[in-house]
Design an enzyme around this catalytic site. Structure first.
Site, mmCIF file in Angstrom:
data_model
loop_
_atom_site.group_PDB
_atom_site.id
_atom_site.type_symbol
_atom_site.label_atom_id
_atom_site.label_comp_id
_atom_site.label_asym_id
_atom_site.label_seq_id
_atom_site.Cartn_x
_atom_site.Cartn_y
_atom_site.Cartn_z
ATOM 1 N N SER A 100 0.798 -1.233 0.000
ATOM 2 C CA SER A 100 0.000 0.000 0.000
ATOM 3 C C SER A 100 0.826 1.277 0.000
ATOM 4 O O SER A 100 0.285 2.358 -0.223
ATOM 5 C CB SER A 100 -0.915 0.017 1.237
ATOM 6 N N HIS A 137 10.980 -5.068 0.744
ATOM 7 C CA HIS A 137 10.949 -3.608 0.851
ATOM 8 C C HIS A 137 12.188 -2.963 0.251
ATOM 9 O O HIS A 137 13.266 -3.551 0.193
ATOM 10 C CB HIS A 137 10.837 -3.208 2.327
ATOM 11 N N ALA A 185 18.825 -20.588 -12.877
ATOM 12 C CA ALA A 185 17.749 -21.107 -12.030
ATOM 13 C C ALA A 185 18.307 -21.754 -10.768
ATOM 14 O O ALA A 185 19.330 -22.443 -10.795
ATOM 15 C CB ALA A 185 16.924 -22.118 -12.821
ATOM 16 N N THR A 190 24.458 -14.030 -2.976
ATOM 17 C CA THR A 190 24.812 -13.524 -1.649
ATOM 18 C C THR A 190 25.647 -12.254 -1.688
ATOM 19 O O THR A 190 25.846 -11.623 -0.650
ATOM 20 C CB THR A 190 25.595 -14.596 -0.866
#
Length: 215
Positions: A100, A137, A185, A190
């Site tokens: 949102s 995020h 794939a 890292t």
């Protein structure tokens, strides 16, 4: 709406329109496969020339989306159909979840079923986020990137233009991936990956250098 492509991934794009109850006035385009007929599922017309597509655009329906994978091919097709009057459109499955707050989704992005985007995510032009991907995020994904099914991108990552991330790969937090990168794939990335390299493995390591893009 014109869907560029009429095989493979184009059929998955069709399903998104079905989910949205927007299957009226859909057309497909395929000028490559000689074995394809004049319609898909005996319902949706298949255009087979640039002239037919240009006529469709001129008649008032200029929207199109890309129903083909491969970052570079998607880019070239967007340029081709924009040059004849097409307007690239974004397509998002209603069965994906978009956070949102703070998200920006570029024109022409395809976000497929069951993918989850959290907050403060920037998605560039023509990006393909395939089935069941997750994006954490504060992620930046540049133009014409492709995430194959079940890719997981952790928070605070950056992914450069024209990068391809293979099925079931994981990008760990705070990793920066360059442009024109291929991640095989099942890889677990890292650490940072520079431009123009293929990486693979757990953890992912550089396998070879890729030719630089000429456009």
């Amino acid at each position: 709406m014109l869907i560029i492509g009429a095989k493979g991934f184009a059929k998955e794009v069709l399903e998104i329109f079905k989910q949205k109850n927007e299957i009226d006035n859909l057309f497909f385009y395929d000028d490559v496969n000689e074995d394809i007929g004049t319609s898909l599922y005996d319902v949706f017309p298949i255009l087979k020339s640039v002239e037919e597509a240009e006529k469709l655009f001129a008649e008032g329906d200029s929207n199109f989306t890309i129903g083909i994978g491969n970052p570079i091919l998607r880019y070239k097709l967007v340029k081709k159909f924009e040059s004849i009057g097409g307007k690239l459109s974004t397509l998002i499955s209603p069965f994906s979840h978009i956070g949102s707050y703070g998200n920006s989704i570029g024109v022409g992005a395809n976000i497929m079923t069951n993918s989850v985007l959290t907050n403060d995510i920037t998605i560039g032009k023509g990006v393909l986020i395939n089935l069941s991907c997750t994006i954490g995020h504060d992620v930046f994904i540049d133009d014409f990137v492709e995430l194959c099914p079940d890719v997981n991108v952790s928070g605070n990552c950056k992914i450069g233009k024209f990068t391809f991330i293979g099925t079931n790969s994981t990008i760990l937090p705070n990793v920066q991936i360059g442009s024109n990168v291929v991640i095989a794939a099942g890889s677990v990335v890292t650490k940072n990956v520079p431009d123009n390299y293929m990486v693979a493995g757990i953890p992912a390591v550089i396998k070879k250098e890729l030719p630089k893009l000429e456009f």
